[in-house]
Write a protein that holds these residues in place. Structure first.
Motif, PDB file in Angstrom:
ATOM      1  N   VAL A 229       0.876  -1.170   0.000  1.00  0.00           N
ATOM      2  CA  VAL A 229       0.000   0.000   0.000  1.00  0.00           C
ATOM      3  C   VAL A 229       0.909   1.213   0.000  1.00  0.00           C
ATOM      4  O   VAL A 229       1.746   1.375   0.890  1.00  0.00           O
ATOM      5  CB  VAL A 229      -0.936   0.034   1.230  1.00  0.00           C
ATOM      6  CG1 VAL A 229      -1.683   1.362   1.278  1.00  0.00           C
ATOM      7  CG2 VAL A 229      -1.921  -1.128   1.185  1.00  0.00           C
ATOM      8  N   PHE A 230       0.748   2.073  -1.013  1.00  0.00           N
ATOM      9  CA  PHE A 230       1.625   3.232  -1.175  1.00  0.00           C
ATOM     10  C   PHE A 230       0.847   4.492  -0.846  1.00  0.00           C
ATOM     11  O   PHE A 230      -0.169   4.796  -1.488  1.00  0.00           O
ATOM     12  CB  PHE A 230       2.155   3.289  -2.610  1.00  0.00           C
ATOM     13  CG  PHE A 230       3.140   4.400  -2.861  1.00  0.00           C
ATOM     14  CD1 PHE A 230       4.384   4.396  -2.245  1.00  0.00           C
ATOM     15  CD2 PHE A 230       2.824   5.452  -3.714  1.00  0.00           C
ATOM     16  CE1 PHE A 230       5.300   5.418  -2.476  1.00  0.00           C
ATOM     17  CE2 PHE A 230       3.732   6.470  -3.951  1.00  0.00           C
ATOM     18  CZ  PHE A 230       4.967   6.456  -3.327  1.00  0.00           C
ATOM     19  N   LEU A 231       1.322   5.225   0.166  1.00  0.00           N
ATOM     20  CA  LEU A 231       0.637   6.429   0.629  1.00  0.00           C
ATOM     21  C   LEU A 231       1.537   7.646   0.418  1.00  0.00           C
ATOM     22  O   LEU A 231       2.545   7.826   1.101  1.00  0.00           O
ATOM     23  CB  LEU A 231       0.277   6.307   2.114  1.00  0.00           C
ATOM     24  CG  LEU A 231      -0.599   5.112   2.510  1.00  0.00           C
ATOM     25  CD1 LEU A 231      -0.844   5.110   4.014  1.00  0.00           C
ATOM     26  CD2 LEU A 231      -1.919   5.131   1.754  1.00  0.00           C
ATOM     27  N   CYS A 232       1.164   8.461  -0.543  1.00  0.00           N
ATOM     28  CA  CYS A 232       1.922   9.677  -0.847  1.00  0.00           C
ATOM     29  C   CYS A 232       0.982  10.659  -1.533  1.00  0.00           C
ATOM     30  O   CYS A 232       0.119  10.250  -2.313  1.00  0.00           O
ATOM     31  CB  CYS A 232       3.105   9.349  -1.758  1.00  0.00           C
ATOM     32  SG  CYS A 232       4.172  10.756  -2.132  1.00  0.00           S
ATOM     33  N   GLU A 233       1.145  11.956  -1.242  1.00  0.00           N
ATOM     34  CA  GLU A 233       0.251  12.946  -1.822  1.00  0.00           C
ATOM     35  C   GLU A 233       0.396  13.045  -3.345  1.00  0.00           C
ATOM     36  O   GLU A 233      -0.588  13.149  -4.060  1.00  0.00           O
ATOM     37  CB  GLU A 233       0.519  14.328  -1.207  1.00  0.00           C
ATOM     38  CG  GLU A 233       0.190  14.419   0.270  1.00  0.00           C
ATOM     39  CD  GLU A 233       1.370  14.062   1.169  1.00  0.00           C
ATOM     40  OE1 GLU A 233       1.343  14.458   2.336  1.00  0.00           O
ATOM     41  OE2 GLU A 233       2.315  13.404   0.683  1.00  0.00           O
ATOM     42  N   HIS A 234       1.617  13.072  -3.837  1.00  0.00           N
ATOM     43  CA  HIS A 234       1.866  13.106  -5.272  1.00  0.00           C
ATOM     44  C   HIS A 234       3.323  12.721  -5.512  1.00  0.00           C
ATOM     45  O   HIS A 234       4.153  12.788  -4.608  1.00  0.00           O
ATOM     46  CB  HIS A 234       1.585  14.502  -5.859  1.00  0.00           C
ATOM     47  CG  HIS A 234       2.531  15.548  -5.341  1.00  0.00           C
ATOM     48  ND1 HIS A 234       2.224  16.372  -4.277  1.00  0.00           N
ATOM     49  CD2 HIS A 234       3.791  15.895  -5.716  1.00  0.00           C
ATOM     50  CE1 HIS A 234       3.232  17.170  -4.026  1.00  0.00           C
ATOM     51  NE2 HIS A 234       4.201  16.902  -4.894  1.00  0.00           N
ATOM     52  N   GLU A 235       3.632  12.309  -6.727  1.00  0.00           N
ATOM     53  CA  GLU A 235       5.003  11.997  -7.120  1.00  0.00           C
ATOM     54  C   GLU A 235       5.243  12.522  -8.528  1.00  0.00           C
ATOM     55  O   GLU A 235       4.362  12.464  -9.383  1.00  0.00           O
ATOM     56  CB  GLU A 235       5.252  10.481  -7.127  1.00  0.00           C
ATOM     57  CG  GLU A 235       5.329   9.838  -5.760  1.00  0.00           C
ATOM     58  CD  GLU A 235       6.684  10.017  -5.089  1.00  0.00           C
ATOM     59  OE1 GLU A 235       7.385  11.001  -5.433  1.00  0.00           O
ATOM     60  OE2 GLU A 235       7.033   9.201  -4.244  1.00  0.00           O
ATOM     61  N   THR A 236       6.462  13.036  -8.754  1.00  0.00           N
ATOM     62  CA  THR A 236       6.845  13.366 -10.122  1.00  0.00           C
ATOM     63  C   THR A 236       7.368  12.127 -10.842  1.00  0.00           C
ATOM     64  O   THR A 236       7.212  11.996 -12.050  1.00  0.00           O
ATOM     65  CB  THR A 236       7.915  14.470 -10.150  1.00  0.00           C
ATOM     66  OG1 THR A 236       9.004  14.083  -9.309  1.00  0.00           O
ATOM     67  CG2 THR A 236       7.331  15.791  -9.655  1.00  0.00           C
ATOM     68  N   GLN A 237       7.982  11.187 -10.093  1.00  0.00           N
ATOM     69  CA  GLN A 237       8.321   9.876 -10.658  1.00  0.00           C
ATOM     70  C   GLN A 237       7.868   8.771  -9.726  1.00  0.00           C
ATOM     71  O   GLN A 237       7.046   7.964 -10.071  1.00  0.00           O
ATOM     72  CB  GLN A 237       9.813   9.740 -10.950  1.00  0.00           C
ATOM     73  CG  GLN A 237      10.220   8.291 -11.243  1.00  0.00           C
ATOM     74  CD  GLN A 237      11.075   8.083 -12.453  1.00  0.00           C
ATOM     75  OE1 GLN A 237      11.486   9.014 -13.126  1.00  0.00           O
ATOM     76  NE2 GLN A 237      11.372   6.822 -12.744  1.00  0.00           N
ATOM     77  N   GLY A 238       8.402   8.716  -8.509  1.00  0.00           N
ATOM     78  CA  GLY A 238       7.977   7.682  -7.572  1.00  0.00           C
ATOM     79  C   GLY A 238       8.883   6.468  -7.575  1.00  0.00           C
ATOM     80  O   GLY A 238       8.433   5.333  -7.762  1.00  0.00           O
TER      81      GLY A 238
END
Length: 336
Positions: A229-238
C-alpha cells in the motif's frame, strides 16, 4: 565523428552538472561544515542517505554510461573549453544561480517545482529544453515553457531490484508511508484506518516510513512482501513504488488526484491535477482516491493480484535503456 569546440567528440561525451541543495541552519556557512561531517554521520544511522534528486541523478548517469556514453560530472573546465558542446543541468535551482557558461543547456529533471517560480527561465537563449517527469508535470509546465518541455524518466535498475516473487513471503501488505504534509493528521485519518482494515481481514501488515530506512532494509522488506500500500500525496516519478513494482510486488496506491504541496496556493488560483503513481497501469495494481474508496479497491486488488505483472510493466516502460536514449536524444539535438 565530428567535434564541438576544441576536439570533444560530438555524440560521444555527455557533460552533466549536478548540485545538491544546501543551506545554513544554525550559523552562517555551517552548510560547509555539514558537508564535511555528513559521511561520518551516515555511518551512525540506517536512514536514507541520499535525496530522491541524488538517486535520480545517479540513475541517469549510470544509464548513460551503461549504454555507451562517456559521462563527465561537474567538469567546468571541459565545458568552458568546448563552449558549443551541450551541457545537462540537473538538481536544485541553486545550480543556476551563478551559471555563466555559454554552452547550450538541457535543464532538468528536478530544478523547479512549478514554472511560476521561474517564469522567464526559458527566455535565456542558452536553455534549449526543460525536462519533466510525469505527464501531470508536463501539463503543468507546458503552458508556461511551451515546446521547450519534454518528458523523461529515470530508469529502474532491474538487475538491482530483482524479481522477489519466488521468495518466502510472511508480510501480506507492506505500507509505504510517504505522507509529507500534515503527517500526524493523515496518520490518524488515513494510515491507521487502513492498517485496521487490513488487519481486520486477517492480513499481516508492516509499515516503512520515507526517510527512516535505507535501501538494504527496504529491499529485504520487499522480498518478504506480497503486496504494497503506497501512501503519498503526489510523485513526479515515484522511485520507491517503482522499485516495488520491479521486485514484482503489486501496489495499491492512494491517488488523491491533486498536487497537495502547500506551494500550490502561491502559484495557482485552482488546485492542480497530479498523481501519486504517474507511471502505472492495471498490470501494476489498483488505486483509491480516499479512505471511503479503500475497501472496494482492496477487494478488487486482492481478486486481481494473481493477474498483475508489475515487473513486466517496469521492463517495458521504465528501463534504463529507454531512459538513456530519451536523455541522449534531447541532449544531442542541441548540436547544430
Amino acid at each position: 565523428m565530428g567535434s564541438s569546440g576544441n576536439g570533444l567528440a560530438e555524440r560521444d561525451t555527455i557533460l552533466l552538472f549536478y548540485k545538491e541543495f544546501e543551506q545554513d541552519k544554525f550559523f552562517k556557512n555551517d552548510r560547509y561544515l555539514k558537508r564535511m561531517l555528513k559521511p561520518l554521520y551516515n555511518l551512525t544511522h540506517h536512514r536514507q542517505k541520499k535525496t530522491g534528486f541524488a538517486v535520480s541523478f545517479e540513475l541517469l548517469r549510470r544509464a548513460l554510461q551503461k549504454h555507451g556514453w562517456k559521462v563527465r560530472v561537474n567538469d567546468y573546465a571541459l565545458a568552458r573549453k568546448c563552449p558549443h558542446h551541450p551541457v545537462g543541468l540537473v538538481g536544485f535551482p541553486t545550480l543556476l544561480e551563478d551559471w555563466t557558461l555559454p554552452n547550450p543547456a538541457l535543464l532538468g529533471p528536478s530544478l523547479y517545482d512549478h514554472p511560476m517560480l521561474a517564469p522567464r527561465l526559458m527566455q535565456d537563449s542558452r536553455y534549449r529544453t526543460y525536462l519533466v517527469l510525469a505527464q501531470w508535470t508536463y501539463d503543468m509546465f507546458h503552458p508556461h515553457y511551451g515546446d521547450t518541455c519534454a518528458r523523461w524518466h529515470a530508469g529502474i535498475d532491474t538487475d538491482e531490484w530483482i524479481d522477489t516473487s519466488s521468495h518466502a513471503k510472511d508480510i501480506d501488505f507492506l505500507i509505504y508511508d510517504k505522507i509529507r504534509w500534515n503527517h500526524d493528521e493523515l496518520a490518524l485519518e488515513l494510515l491507521e484506518p487502513i492498517r485496521e482494515i487490513l488487519r481486520g481481514r486477517g492480513l499481516k501488515v508492516e509499515t516503512v516510513r520515507y526517510k527512516y530506512h535505507d535501501h538494504l532494509t527496504y529491499r529485504r522488506l520487499l522480498e518478504r512482501s506480497r503486496a504494497m500500500v503506497f501512501l503519498c500525496e503526489h510523485e513526479t516519478q515515484g522511485l520507491a513504488y517503482q522499485e516495488a513494482l520491479a521486485s514484482n510486488v503489486p501496489v495499491l496506491a492512494w491517488d488523491n488526484g491533486y498536487w497537495l504541496d502547500p506551494l500550490w496556493r502561491q502559484v495557482s488560483d485552482t488546485m492542480i491535477p497530479a498523481s501519486s503513481v504517474p507511471f502505472f497501469s492495471e498490470d501494476c495494481g489498483e488505486r483509491f482516491s480516499d479512505l471511503a474508496g479503500f475497501e472496494p479497491s482492496l477487494t478488487r486488488f486482492l481478486e486481481r493480484m494473481p493477474l498483475t505483472r508489475p515487473r513486466t510493466y517496469v521492463l517495458e516502460n521504465l528501463s534504463m535503456l529507454q531512459s538513456a536514449e530519451i536523455y541522449a536524444r534531447q541532449y544531442f539535438s542541441m548540436i547544430s
